[in-house]
Design a protein around this motif. Structure first.
Motif, PDB file in Angstrom:
ATOM      1  N   VAL A   1       0.801  -1.283  -0.059  1.00  0.00           N
ATOM      2  CA  VAL A   1       0.173  -0.157  -0.043  1.00  0.00           C
ATOM      3  C   VAL A   1       0.830   1.496  -0.008  1.00  0.00           C
ATOM      4  O   VAL A   1       0.278   2.559   0.025  1.00  0.00           O
ATOM      5  N   ASP A   2       2.117   1.128  -0.276  1.00  0.00           N
ATOM      6  CA  ASP A   2       3.173   2.288  -0.191  1.00  0.00           C
ATOM      7  C   ASP A   2       3.228   3.171  -1.656  1.00  0.00           C
ATOM      8  O   ASP A   2       3.655   3.999  -1.667  1.00  0.00           O
ATOM      9  N   GLY A   3       2.499   2.279  -2.540  1.00  0.00           N
ATOM     10  CA  GLY A   3       2.738   2.941  -3.629  1.00  0.00           C
ATOM     11  C   GLY A   3       3.862   2.844  -4.580  1.00  0.00           C
ATOM     12  O   GLY A   3       4.273   3.150  -5.636  1.00  0.00           O
ATOM     13  N   LYS A   4       4.766   2.010  -4.190  1.00  0.00           N
ATOM     14  CA  LYS A   4       6.152   1.848  -4.756  1.00  0.00           C
ATOM     15  C   LYS A   4       6.647   0.402  -4.981  1.00  0.00           C
ATOM     16  O   LYS A   4       7.054   0.354  -5.921  1.00  0.00           O
ATOM     17  N   SER A   5       6.323  -0.302  -3.928  1.00  0.00           N
ATOM     18  CA  SER A   5       6.929  -1.747  -3.817  1.00  0.00           C
ATOM     19  C   SER A   5       5.964  -2.787  -4.663  1.00  0.00           C
ATOM     20  O   SER A   5       6.596  -3.754  -5.251  1.00  0.00           O
TER      21      SER A   5
ATOM     22  N   LEU B   1       5.564  -6.953  -8.318  1.00  0.00           N
ATOM     23  CA  LEU B   1       6.536  -6.654  -7.366  1.00  0.00           C
ATOM     24  C   LEU B   1       7.710  -6.095  -7.908  1.00  0.00           C
ATOM     25  O   LEU B   1       8.312  -6.632  -8.781  1.00  0.00           O
ATOM     26  N   ARG B   2       8.524  -4.969  -7.180  1.00  0.00           N
ATOM     27  CA  ARG B   2       9.804  -4.770  -7.576  1.00  0.00           C
ATOM     28  C   ARG B   2      10.830  -5.706  -7.228  1.00  0.00           C
ATOM     29  O   ARG B   2      11.786  -6.026  -7.927  1.00  0.00           O
TER      30      ARG B   2
ATOM     31  N   GLY C   1       9.988  -3.449 -13.235  1.00  0.00           N
ATOM     32  CA  GLY C   1      10.392  -1.868 -13.441  1.00  0.00           C
ATOM     33  C   GLY C   1       9.592  -1.361 -12.211  1.00  0.00           C
ATOM     34  O   GLY C   1       8.519  -1.597 -11.933  1.00  0.00           O
ATOM     35  N   THR C   2      10.266  -0.041 -11.681  1.00  0.00           N
ATOM     36  CA  THR C   2       9.760   0.729 -10.788  1.00  0.00           C
ATOM     37  C   THR C   2       8.469   1.442 -11.198  1.00  0.00           C
ATOM     38  O   THR C   2       7.411   1.317 -10.557  1.00  0.00           O
ATOM     39  N   HIS C   3       8.351   1.805 -12.590  1.00  0.00           N
ATOM     40  CA  HIS C   3       7.075   2.373 -13.133  1.00  0.00           C
ATOM     41  C   HIS C   3       5.822   1.256 -13.017  1.00  0.00           C
ATOM     42  O   HIS C   3       4.902   1.602 -12.498  1.00  0.00           O
ATOM     43  N   LYS C   4       6.341   0.179 -13.324  1.00  0.00           N
ATOM     44  CA  LYS C   4       5.274  -1.034 -13.388  1.00  0.00           C
ATOM     45  C   LYS C   4       4.951  -1.395 -11.851  1.00  0.00           C
ATOM     46  O   LYS C   4       3.715  -1.669 -11.762  1.00  0.00           O
ATOM     47  N   ALA C   5       5.938  -1.359 -11.012  1.00  0.00           N
ATOM     48  CA  ALA C   5       5.598  -1.696  -9.620  1.00  0.00           C
ATOM     49  C   ALA C   5       4.451  -0.604  -9.076  1.00  0.00           C
ATOM     50  O   ALA C   5       3.903  -0.957  -8.209  1.00  0.00           O
TER      51      ALA C   5
END
Length: 71
Positions: free
Chosen positions: A22-26, A40-41, A64-68
């Motif tokens: 739920v952090d919008g990044k991982s 997942l990253r 990738g970061t954008h996809k994650a």
């Protein structure tokens, strides 16, 4: 291809919270009519869920970061 229904979208959100994505990044969970896709990253630590609410879960690690971040 049909869109996932509201129930599937709600369950995808529940799965994301269960996996603490739920952090919008991982990573995030995407609902499709026949499965949940977890992006997942990094590699998932521990046992991966094979299904959620009786519906298969497909895991996609090291994306990738954008996809994650679902951008």
């Amino acid at each position: 291809m049909s869109e996932p229904d509201k129930y599937m979208l709600d369950q995808a959100e529940q799965l994301a919270q269960h996996l603490k994505l739920v952090d919008g990044k991982s990573g995030y969970v995407e609902a499709t009519p026949d499965a949940y896709h977890v992006y997942l990253r990094r590699k998932w630590p521990g046992k991966q869920l094979a299904s959620w609410d009786g519906i298969p879960v497909e895991w996609h690690e090291n994306v990738g970061t954008h996809k994650a971040a679902n951008r």
